[in-house]
Design a protein around this motif. Structure first.
Motif, PDB file in Angstrom:
ATOM      1  N   ALA A 142       0.829  -1.210   0.000  1.00 61.16           N
ATOM      2  CA  ALA A 142       0.000   0.000   0.000  1.00 61.16           C
ATOM      3  C   ALA A 142       0.862   1.259   0.000  1.00 61.16           C
ATOM      4  CB  ALA A 142      -0.939  -0.008   1.203  1.00 61.16           C
ATOM      5  N   ALA A 143       2.071   1.137   0.552  1.00 63.34           N
ATOM      6  CA  ALA A 143       2.995   2.275   0.580  1.00 63.34           C
ATOM      7  C   ALA A 143       3.756   2.427  -0.731  1.00 63.34           C
ATOM      8  CB  ALA A 143       3.979   2.102   1.735  1.00 63.34           C
ATOM      9  N   GLY A 144       3.495   1.533  -1.695  1.00 62.24           N
ATOM     10  CA  GLY A 144       4.143   1.619  -2.990  1.00 62.24           C
ATOM     11  C   GLY A 144       5.393   0.777  -3.130  1.00 62.24           C
ATOM     12  N   THR A 145       5.643  -0.103  -2.176  1.00 66.64           N
ATOM     13  CA  THR A 145       6.837  -0.950  -2.177  1.00 66.64           C
ATOM     14  C   THR A 145       6.534  -2.309  -2.797  1.00 66.64           C
ATOM     15  OG1 THR A 145       7.759   0.116  -0.206  1.00 66.64           O
ATOM     16  CG2 THR A 145       8.525  -2.113  -0.699  1.00 66.64           C
ATOM     17  N   VAL A 146       7.397  -2.758  -3.689  1.00 66.52           N
ATOM     18  CA  VAL A 146       7.330  -4.115  -4.225  1.00 66.52           C
ATOM     19  C   VAL A 146       7.913  -5.064  -3.182  1.00 66.52           C
ATOM     20  CG1 VAL A 146       8.231  -5.673  -5.996  1.00 66.52           C
ATOM     21  CG2 VAL A 146       7.466  -3.364  -6.621  1.00 66.52           C
ATOM     22  N   VAL A 147       7.218  -6.156  -2.887  1.00 66.63           N
ATOM     23  CA  VAL A 147       7.646  -7.081  -1.831  1.00 66.63           C
ATOM     24  C   VAL A 147       8.102  -8.397  -2.466  1.00 66.63           C
ATOM     25  CG1 VAL A 147       6.981  -8.320   0.257  1.00 66.63           C
ATOM     26  CG2 VAL A 147       6.051  -6.033  -0.191  1.00 66.63           C
TER      27      VAL A 147
END
Length: 341
Positions: A142-147
């Motif tokens: 949701a924060a824009g980080t690819v996990v």
């Protein structure tokens, strides 16, 4: 094929793997990005403050951060004490007292690092050793980080997919340093990297970043043909100009005498691949399972030995492709590895 790397605008299907303990410097990560690859900072063994400083230093390029997720392997206290006493002759050479050490079990500042990555999001976060819960994966995304999750076998890949991650770093037994296995007391059987990638790819519909033992353009091309979206390389970059690897480590990798790699728990209590030196030969059979307790036990000895240039006593992490590690700029090495893609 659209992958998490597509959105970062990186032309090379290559990733400079995170290498904790010093090699993955900000200069190393920035050089990888300038060459068109993705570089990772290694959060392992750093304080949150030191990690924040390194993140700030690479904000002008695409990058990732690798975090050791808690998956403790508690040590048997009596086995720990026996091992500590057995190491005292090694410690005596450097004026250290290990015989009286007690186990230290910690989580490498897990929550503080997660708080940092949520408060000041980065492009990519990967997890190794353990699985983050679904809620954390959702918050990061949701924060824009690819996990990304490191896995070493199909059951781990399926579990990671269930947590909602964006991609898998599929690591074979040929990888240098710690195995990313979620079951360090019973690591999975050795499977060739291309076969591992193809097998997981058939069952898990997520992009795969292949890691483990690659040192040539042909190795990279093989895993891409097997279905990987990118190849993740580490050992082959250890002697690069921008690497923070120690001088003794670099020298050992280049030594024409040619030690072989083995998987050992002698240094950290967790399976890790490195060059077989005197310390491994003398202590591997007696080393207990137990991470991070054994890591903390041997850390002062390894620091002292590294400062003295003692390659017989330090951990010399290396994958099976270590003989292809060369000097030169990170960018030139990565460009060479991409020649057949």
């Amino acid at each position: 094929m659209q992958t998490p790397l597509t959105g970062l605008g990186l032309p090379l299907p290559l990733i400079a793997a995170p290498m904790a303990g010093g090699p993955s410097t900000p200069a190393f990560v920035s050089a990888a990005a300038r060459a068109g690859a993705l570089g990772f900072l290694a959060a392992g063994y750093k304080t949150p403050e030191a990690l924040a400083e390194q993140i700030a230093a690479v904000r002008d390029v695409p990058f990732g951060v690798n975090v050791f997720a808690p998956n403790p392997l508690p040590v048997d206290p009596e086995a720990f004490r026996r091992y500590a006493r057995s190491l005292q002759p090694e410690a005596d050479r450097y004026g250290l007292d290990l015989a009286g050490a007690e186990p230290v079990e910690d989580d490498d500042h897990w929550q503080d690092k997660i708080d940092l990555l949520l408060a000041d999001p980065v492009p990519v976060v990967s997890f190794t050793f353990g699985l983050p819960d679904r809620a954390l994966v959702a918050r990061l995304r949701a924060a824009g980080t690819v996990v990304v999750q490191t896995v070493t076998a199909l059951p781990e890949a399926l579990a990671a997919a269930e947590r909602g991650v964006d991609a898998l770093a599929v690591q074979s037994a040929g990888a240098g340093a710690h195995s990313g296995t979620l079951t360090p007391a019973a690591p999975p059987a050795s499977v060739p990297l291309a076969d591992l990638v193809a097998g997981i790819g058939r069952r898990v519909p997520l992009p795969i970043f292949a890691a483990g033992g690659m040192g040539t353009a042909q190795d990279v091309a093989a895993v891409l043909r097997a279905g990987a979206a990118a190849a993740m390389v580490g050992t082959v970059l250890l002697r690069a100009d921008e690497s923070g690897a120690s001088a003794p480590h670099r020298a050992a990798l280049a030594d024409p005498a040619g030690m072989q790699t083995v998987v050992t728990r002698a240094f950290t209590g967790r399976p890790a691949r490195g060059l077989r030196n005197r310390f491994v030969a003398a202590h591997d059979a007696d080393a207990p399972l137990g991470y991070p307790a054994v890591h903390h036990l041997t850390a002062p000895l390894r620091r002292a030995a590294a400062a003295a240039g003692d390659t017989d006593t330090i951990h010399l992490w290396a994958g099976t492709g270590f003989r292809h590690a060369t000097e030169g700029p990170v960018g030139a090495i990565l460009t060479r590895l991409a020649a057949d893609t």
